[in-house]
Design an enzyme around this catalytic site. Structure first.
Site, PDB file in Angstrom:
ATOM      1  N   ARG A  53       0.813  -1.215   0.000  1.00 28.88           N
ATOM      2  CA  ARG A  53       0.000   0.000   0.000  1.00 28.88           C
ATOM      3  C   ARG A  53       0.847   1.266   0.000  1.00 28.88           C
ATOM      4  O   ARG A  53       0.486   2.271  -0.592  1.00 28.88           O
ATOM      5  CB  ARG A  53      -0.913  -0.022   1.205  1.00 28.88           C
ATOM      6  N   GLN A  67      -2.193  17.368  -9.639  1.00 35.36           N
ATOM      7  CA  GLN A  67      -3.571  17.773  -9.933  1.00 35.36           C
ATOM      8  C   GLN A  67      -4.094  18.757  -8.889  1.00 35.36           C
ATOM      9  O   GLN A  67      -4.799  19.707  -9.237  1.00 35.36           O
ATOM     10  CB  GLN A  67      -4.464  16.534 -10.008  1.00 35.36           C
ATOM     11  N   VAL A  84     -12.134   9.634  -8.818  1.00 37.03           N
ATOM     12  CA  VAL A  84     -12.591   8.298  -9.217  1.00 37.03           C
ATOM     13  C   VAL A  84     -11.443   7.294  -9.056  1.00 37.03           C
ATOM     14  O   VAL A  84     -11.649   6.150  -8.658  1.00 37.03           O
ATOM     15  CB  VAL A  84     -13.082   8.328 -10.686  1.00 37.03           C
ATOM     16  N   ASN A  86      -8.430   5.087  -7.817  1.00 41.39           N
ATOM     17  CA  ASN A  86      -8.193   4.468  -6.494  1.00 41.39           C
ATOM     18  C   ASN A  86      -6.777   4.651  -5.962  1.00 41.39           C
ATOM     19  O   ASN A  86      -5.862   4.783  -6.755  1.00 41.39           O
ATOM     20  CB  ASN A  86      -8.476   2.967  -6.603  1.00 41.39           C
ATOM     21  N   ASP A 114     -20.744   1.984  -6.054  1.00 39.39           N
ATOM     22  CA  ASP A 114     -21.134   0.978  -5.052  1.00 39.39           C
ATOM     23  C   ASP A 114     -22.626   1.095  -4.745  1.00 39.39           C
ATOM     24  O   ASP A 114     -23.326   0.096  -4.595  1.00 39.39           O
ATOM     25  CB  ASP A 114     -20.300   1.172  -3.776  1.00 39.39           C
ATOM     26  N   ARG A 117     -24.496  -0.413  -7.563  1.00 37.50           N
ATOM     27  CA  ARG A 117     -24.382  -1.872  -7.499  1.00 37.50           C
ATOM     28  C   ARG A 117     -25.343  -2.432  -6.442  1.00 37.50           C
ATOM     29  O   ARG A 117     -26.011  -3.446  -6.669  1.00 37.50           O
ATOM     30  CB  ARG A 117     -22.947  -2.265  -7.139  1.00 37.50           C
ATOM     31  N   HIS A 142     -14.199   3.350  -0.501  1.00 39.59           N
ATOM     32  CA  HIS A 142     -14.468   2.623  -1.754  1.00 39.59           C
ATOM     33  C   HIS A 142     -13.439   1.491  -1.844  1.00 39.59           C
ATOM     34  O   HIS A 142     -12.439   1.573  -2.542  1.00 39.59           O
ATOM     35  CB  HIS A 142     -14.353   3.550  -2.963  1.00 39.59           C
TER      36      HIS A 142
END
Ligand code: LMR
Length: 288
Positions: A53, A67, A84, A86, A114, A117, A142
């Site tokens: 990670r 950004q 958006v 990850n 999610d 979904r 998320h």
């Protein structure tokens, strides 16, 4: 990637969208972010097999620094930012860190995919169209620790509007299979397509920004990853998905929903993961 971008421009033209005024393909942040009012930050470095990670966060700090700084310099001060790419929640946090002149509340992460979904899974289970199911909530990250919560959802049946809990009448399914399916849906799509979700993610990004811009329907909430203000006992200063309502382009976290012990344990687990991600992101930031 500029050649690839040419293909995207062609597709955008071929969509024949009546509201599309112009397309400016560029790799220059100064051009891309100029006077931006709604920013969709799609590009990120997602975790690949065998990746730690901290490697992931190190790569994303670089991407979201550029950004964030560009937003700070060139975008409108009321720009609405949707991350958006990850790990979306923590990327949104990093991005806001590099854009101190823009309110931190304007940086959000996408959990609408999610939500969609979860709504689709409940509609399939209840054999109704997806728009009959309302007020499902996605809490937290998320990621596979998110908590898709149907406890406050309703379904419009021919016999009238009912709580999903009563209509499904299977709490075990709602607390196990349903939760796990939604938590792992992104991974299931990747396993099947060998690529992550594209169409459904694009639709969800449109849904998120449209509702932030145009407002939510009366009596309905949507889930957005937003800066935690401590609501529901969630630690502050993480980007956590909450149910929100939107009016006049401002979102508000829905307050006062009852949280039972099962839900509390799920909220704590996903909040813990986000705090760990924040610690790792801070470690990377402080080393710079
Ligand atoms: C998804 O939920 O489809 C994606 O976030 C999965 C991924 O890791 O790209």
């Amino acid at each position: 990637m500029m050649k690839v971008l040419d293909g995207v421009v062609m597709e955008l033209q071929d969509l024949a969208l009546p509201l599309l005024g112009d397309v400016i393909p560029t790799a220059d942040p100064a051009v891309a972010f100029k006077d931006v009012a709604a920013a969709f930050l799609v590009g990120a470095m997602p975790r690949k097999e065998g990746m730690e990670r901290k490697d992931l966060l190190a790569a994303n700090v670089e991407i979201f620094k550029v950004q964030g700084e560009a937003l700070d310099k060139y975008a409108r001060k009321d720009v609405k930012v949707l991350v958006v790419g990850n790990p979306a929640n923590t990327n949104a946090l990093i991005c806001s860190h590099y854009a101190p002149s823009i309110p931190r509340e304007n940086f959000t992460a996408m959990t609408r995919l999610d939500q969609n979904r979860a709504q689709a899974a409940l509609a399939a289970r209840l054999n109704v169209k997806v728009d009959k199911v309302k007020n499902v909530i996605i809490w937290g990250n998320h990621s596979s620790t998110q908590y898709p919560d149907a406890a406050h959802a309703t379904v419009a049946l021919p016999s009238g509007v009912k709580p999903v809990l009563a209509a499904v009448n299977d709490e075990k399914w709602l607390n196990t299979s349903f939760v796990e399916t939604i938590q792992k849906r992104g991974a299931a799509v990747i396993a099947a397509r060998k690529m992550s979700s594209a169409m459904s993610a694009a639709k969800a990004a449109g849904d998120h920004m449209r509702d932030w811009w145009m407002g939510t329907n009366s009596g309905e909430w949507v889930s957005m990853g937003v800066l935690s203000d401590g609501s529901y006992g969630i630690p502050k200063d993480i980007v956590f998905s909450f149910p929100v309502v939107v009016q006049n382009k401002q979102y508000k976290i829905v307050q006062g929903l009852p949280i039972n012990d099962f839900a509390r344990s799920k909220l704590t687990a996903t909040a813990n993961e986000l705090e760990e991600e924040r610690t790792e992101a801070n470690n990377v930031l402080h080393k710079k």
